[in-house]
Enzyme design. Structure first.
Site, PDB file in Angstrom:
ATOM      1  N   ASN A 257       0.731  -1.312   0.003  1.00 48.66           N
ATOM      2  CA  ASN A 257       0.080  -0.008   0.053  1.00 48.66           C
ATOM      3  C   ASN A 257       0.881   1.219   0.120  1.00 48.66           C
ATOM      4  O   ASN A 257       1.510   1.693   1.095  1.00 48.66           O
ATOM      5  CB  ASN A 257      -1.010  -0.087   1.085  1.00 48.66           C
ATOM      6  CG  ASN A 257      -1.731   1.191   1.478  1.00 48.66           C
ATOM      7  OD1 ASN A 257      -1.692   2.037   0.349  1.00 48.66           O
ATOM      8  ND2 ASN A 257      -2.365   1.408   2.686  1.00 48.66           N
ATOM      9  N   TRP A 258       0.924   1.828  -1.096  1.00 44.85           N
ATOM     10  CA  TRP A 258       2.075   3.064  -1.387  1.00 44.85           C
ATOM     11  C   TRP A 258       1.363   4.267  -0.744  1.00 44.85           C
ATOM     12  O   TRP A 258       2.089   5.270  -0.515  1.00 44.85           O
ATOM     13  CB  TRP A 258       2.489   3.379  -2.872  1.00 44.85           C
ATOM     14  CG  TRP A 258       3.403   2.345  -3.359  1.00 44.85           C
ATOM     15  CD1 TRP A 258       3.793   1.075  -2.690  1.00 44.85           C
ATOM     16  CD2 TRP A 258       3.942   2.554  -4.683  1.00 44.85           C
ATOM     17  NE1 TRP A 258       4.545   0.492  -3.465  1.00 44.85           N
ATOM     18  CE2 TRP A 258       4.778   1.238  -4.731  1.00 44.85           C
ATOM     19  CE3 TRP A 258       3.897   3.327  -5.621  1.00 44.85           C
ATOM     20  CZ2 TRP A 258       5.503   1.022  -5.709  1.00 44.85           C
ATOM     21  CZ3 TRP A 258       4.773   3.052  -6.692  1.00 44.85           C
ATOM     22  CH2 TRP A 258       5.698   2.060  -6.862  1.00 44.85           C
ATOM     23  N   LYS A 259      -0.109   4.221  -0.241  1.00 44.88           N
ATOM     24  CA  LYS A 259      -0.363   5.445   0.119  1.00 44.88           C
ATOM     25  C   LYS A 259      -0.196   6.790  -0.631  1.00 44.88           C
ATOM     26  O   LYS A 259      -0.158   6.359  -1.830  1.00 44.88           O
ATOM     27  CB  LYS A 259      -0.081   5.726   1.882  1.00 44.88           C
ATOM     28  CG  LYS A 259      -0.074   4.415   2.456  1.00 44.88           C
ATOM     29  CD  LYS A 259       0.342   4.533   3.999  1.00 44.88           C
ATOM     30  CE  LYS A 259      -0.084   3.250   4.756  1.00 44.88           C
ATOM     31  NZ  LYS A 259       0.193   3.065   6.119  1.00 44.88           N
TER      32      LYS A 259
ATOM     33  N   GLU B 146      -6.504   4.957   7.943  1.00 48.21           N
ATOM     34  CA  GLU B 146      -6.146   6.205   7.675  1.00 48.21           C
ATOM     35  C   GLU B 146      -7.277   7.104   6.978  1.00 48.21           C
ATOM     36  O   GLU B 146      -7.487   8.364   7.159  1.00 48.21           O
ATOM     37  CB  GLU B 146      -4.827   6.499   6.838  1.00 48.21           C
ATOM     38  CG  GLU B 146      -3.477   6.256   7.585  1.00 48.21           C
ATOM     39  CD  GLU B 146      -2.473   5.629   6.778  1.00 48.21           C
ATOM     40  OE1 GLU B 146      -2.564   5.586   5.823  1.00 48.21           O
ATOM     41  OE2 GLU B 146      -1.579   4.988   7.598  1.00 48.21           O
TER      42      GLU B 146
ATOM     43  N   GLU C  15      -5.448  -4.571  10.846  1.00 44.76           N
ATOM     44  CA  GLU C  15      -4.327  -3.709  11.100  1.00 44.76           C
ATOM     45  C   GLU C  15      -4.519  -2.678  12.283  1.00 44.76           C
ATOM     46  O   GLU C  15      -5.297  -1.803  12.145  1.00 44.76           O
ATOM     47  CB  GLU C  15      -4.259  -2.714   9.957  1.00 44.76           C
ATOM     48  CG  GLU C  15      -3.980  -3.319   8.522  1.00 44.76           C
ATOM     49  CD  GLU C  15      -3.545  -2.319   7.612  1.00 44.76           C
ATOM     50  OE1 GLU C  15      -2.395  -2.735   7.060  1.00 44.76           O
ATOM     51  OE2 GLU C  15      -3.995  -1.274   7.359  1.00 44.76           O
TER      52      GLU C  15
ATOM     53  N   GLY D  78       2.813   2.197  10.672  1.00 38.93           N
ATOM     54  CA  GLY D  78       3.701   3.099  10.527  1.00 38.93           C
ATOM     55  C   GLY D  78       4.515   3.531  12.025  1.00 38.93           C
ATOM     56  O   GLY D  78       5.591   4.553  11.882  1.00 38.93           O
TER      57      GLY D  78
ATOM     58  N   SER E 168       3.512  -2.305  10.407  1.00 35.76           N
ATOM     59  CA  SER E 168       5.038  -2.255  10.815  1.00 35.76           C
ATOM     60  C   SER E 168       5.504  -3.795  10.370  1.00 35.76           C
ATOM     61  O   SER E 168       6.381  -4.255  11.023  1.00 35.76           O
ATOM     62  CB  SER E 168       5.378  -1.892  11.950  1.00 35.76           C
ATOM     63  OG  SER E 168       5.071  -0.502  12.179  1.00 35.76           O
TER      64      SER E 168
ATOM     65  N   GLY F 220       2.832  -1.228   4.512  1.00 37.82           N
ATOM     66  CA  GLY F 220       2.631   0.245   3.906  1.00 37.82           C
ATOM     67  C   GLY F 220       4.259   0.608   3.511  1.00 37.82           C
ATOM     68  O   GLY F 220       4.738   0.330   2.550  1.00 37.82           O
ATOM     69  N   GLY F 221       4.879   1.074   4.488  1.00 40.27           N
ATOM     70  CA  GLY F 221       6.250   1.794   4.379  1.00 40.27           C
ATOM     71  C   GLY F 221       7.309   0.765   3.589  1.00 40.27           C
ATOM     72  O   GLY F 221       7.889   1.382   2.628  1.00 40.27           O
TER      73      GLY F 221
HETATM   74  P1  PGA Z   1       2.863   0.296   7.507  1.00 39.63           P
HETATM   75  O1  PGA Z   1       1.581   0.381   7.034  1.00 39.63           O
HETATM   76  O2  PGA Z   1       3.334  -1.007   7.082  1.00 39.63           O
HETATM   77  O3  PGA Z   1       3.575   1.394   7.136  1.00 39.63           O
HETATM   78  O4  PGA Z   1       2.910  -0.048   8.961  1.00 39.63           O
HETATM   79  C1  PGA Z   1       0.476  -0.568   6.656  1.00 39.63           C
HETATM   80  C2  PGA Z   1      -0.633   0.027   6.413  1.00 39.63           C
HETATM   81  O5  PGA Z   1      -1.224   1.124   6.769  1.00 39.63           O
HETATM   82  O6  PGA Z   1      -1.152  -0.722   5.734  1.00 39.63           O
END
Ligand code: PGA
Length: 248
Positions: free
Chosen positions: A10-12, A95, A163, A169, A208, A229-230
């Site tokens: 998930n690149w956000k 988010e 999640e 994050g 994370s 995500g990250g």
């Molecule tokens: P993260 O994000 O891996 O950066 O914690 C996960 C997500 O929001 O899907």
């Protein structure tokens, strides 16, 4: 029932046309891990170019509107992202719940809209830190699932992602026991809602996930993959997670 592992990025609100080069090594890793499904959700502007560049990896949207079309300035429908090559969408990400005030009912409507357009869906749930500290994590997740999972959900198009918001994050994750406990509760709740179809629904853990912790998390019962995500933003960080999933 054996469920194939799914590693979804998930690149956000990150990435650019120049960043699409990262996908090349991700495709190579996906090809080398035929037992694992790999998917990447990217900003809407990148869906078309990403899908054209790497037809071998599922490219998805990070959100869609719950209506098929209409007067909703700035919004994007499931039909629109499907037309440019998305095969799935995330809905109900925490988010969006935090920033846009989205509810579980909204996530339900968006999941239904995406399914109408033939998209697969990754629907997110998860408690806040205050809810966990108050001993309410299980109840919060159960209530989110009850309100957001469509009646016709099954593993052919529907994936759930647990999640915990406080793990996103932050570099912090629940213990393996805590992850296993919520995933078992989520599976039981799905079974109450959709019966035997629950056995085919993948439940991802997100928050994370890294190349370092992926193997242990993915080995937990009822953890059928990861939403990342990250660590999905570069092949250097994402590929080890795909490799970990292949090894579990
Ligand atoms: P993260 O994000 O891996 O950066 O914690 C996960 C997500 O929001 O899907």
């Amino acid at each position: 029932m054996t469920r194939r592992k799914l590693v979804a990025g998930n690149w956000k609100m990150n990435g650019s046309l120049a960043a699409l080069g990262e996908l090349d090594a991700i495709v190579a890793a996906a090809d080398a891990a035929p037992g694992v499904d790999v998917a990447v959700a990217v900003p809407a502007t990148l869906i078309g170019p990403a899908a054209a560049r790497v037809p071998g990896v599922a490219i998805g949207a990070e959100d869609v509107h719950e209506r098929d079309a209409g007067a909703h300035t700035g919004c994007i429908s499931a039909a629109m992202v499907a037309e440019v090559g998305a095969s799935f969408t995330i809905v109900g990400h925490s988010e969006r719940r935090a920033d846009q005030g989205e509810t579980s009912q909204d996530a339900w409507a968006k999941a239904a809209a995406a399914h109408r357009q033939g998209l697969n869906v990754i629907l997110c749930c998860g408690e806040t830190e205050a809810e966990r500290n108050a001993g309410r994590a299980e109840r919060v997740v159960q209530a989110q699932i009850e309100k957001s999972v469509p009646d016709n959900a099954d593993g052919s198009w529907f994936t759930l992602a647990y999640e915990p918001r406080w793990a996103i994050g932050t570099g912090r994750t629940p213990t393996l026991e805590e992850i296993g406990s919520i995933h078992a509760i989520a599976r039981a709740k799905l079974r109450m809602l959709i019966g035997d179809a629950a056995d085919g629904v993948r439940i991802l853990y997100g928050g994370s996930v890294t190349g370092e912790n992926a193997a242990t998390i993915l080995a937990v019962d009822d953890v059928d993959g990861a939403l990342v995500g990250g660590a999905s933003l570069t092949a250097a960080k994402f590929v080890p997670i795909i490799e970990a999933a292949a090894g579990v």
